[in-house]
Write a protein that holds these residues in place. Structure first.
Motif, PDB file in Angstrom:
ATOM      1  N   ALA A  56       0.731  -4.769  -7.192  1.00  0.00           N
ATOM      2  CA  ALA A  56      -0.052  -5.474  -8.213  1.00  0.00           C
ATOM      3  C   ALA A  56      -0.059  -6.976  -7.958  1.00  0.00           C
TER       4      ALA A  56
ATOM      5  N   TYR B 212      -4.611  -1.471 -13.762  1.00  0.00           N
ATOM      6  CA  TYR B 212      -3.401  -1.203 -12.971  1.00  0.00           C
ATOM      7  C   TYR B 212      -2.594  -2.475 -12.739  1.00  0.00           C
ATOM      8  N   ILE B 213      -3.283  -3.545 -12.335  1.00  0.00           N
ATOM      9  CA  ILE B 213      -2.603  -4.809 -12.050  1.00  0.00           C
ATOM     10  C   ILE B 213      -1.899  -5.348 -13.283  1.00  0.00           C
TER      11      ILE B 213
END
Length: 222
Positions: free
Chosen positions: A104, A60-61
């Motif tokens: 993020a 995700y980041i």
């Protein structure tokens, strides 16, 4: 090139500038709050080093950090509804993408700041009989706030600038309203000069605060 500047013509459009600024600030504050919550949760969970969960969080980041925000906004507004089979309103798309994008970066700020605290602080707290969640909340996070503050402010400044991109999906922020004014007046130089000055008036004090925080952190280390 003989261009005659005329800012007076924009006087009757001042309400659109103020309306756009209001939405810009609203989106900024809202997405900073949501992004901070996301970043705090993700950053703390990454400390656990659970293999599958950590891999998903890292994915995700890196997905949001390594793709252009403009592309994310366009994809989320136009492509995701096709994938899900539901319509996503422009304001929902804007808030969601900006919050996830900011989250993020906030997650890495949180994780890095917590990991900068010496391991001895954890050991000392364990020796006192504190549980992991109490150690994090009562011992580690208060100490991590100081190294976290400067990058957090810097990212929040960037978050405000990033709101200008939501104009591509017709969210009525400052930049979108400026395009409406420009379409009516055909005075792009004056319109976007005012927009630039408004952003500068808001962001410059914030950058000074961030710089002062960074300087204070450097002096403390010395």
């Amino acid at each position: 090139m003989n261009y005659v500047w005329d800012f007076a013509i924009l006087g009757k459009y001042s309400h659109l500038f103020w309306l756009g600024l209001g939405w810009t600030i609203t989106y900024t504050i809202g997405t900073i709050v949501l992004g901070t919550l996301i970043g705090l949760i993700v950053g703390i969970l990454r400390l656990r080093r659970w293999p599958v969960i950590d891999w998903l969080l890292l994915a995700y980041i890196e997905l949001f950090r390594c793709t252009p925000l403009l592309v994310q906004i366009i994809w989320f507004y136009y492509a995701l509804p096709v994938v899900l089979g539901v319509n996503i309103p422009a304001h929902v798309a804007a808030i969601s993408v900006l919050s996830l994008y900011g989250g993020a970066f906030y997650a890495e700020i949180v994780r890095g700041s917590i990991e900068s605290i010496h391991i001895g602080q954890w050991d000392a707290a364990r020796a006192l009989g504190l549980r992991a969640r109490h150690i994090l909340r009562l011992v580690i996070l208060p100490q991590a706030m100081k190294p976290m503050l400067a990058p957090y402010v810097n990212q929040s400044v960037t978050q405000l600038k990033n709101t200008s991109l939501v104009s591509v999906i017709a969210v009525p922020d400052l930049v979108y309203n400026a395009t409406l004014i420009n379409a009516d007046t055909y005075r792009p130089l004056e319109v976007y000069t005012i927009v630039a000055l408004i952003y500068f008036a808001i962001l410059f004090p914030a950058t000074l605060v961030a710089r002062r925080l960074e300087r204070g952190l450097t002096y403390d280390k010395v």
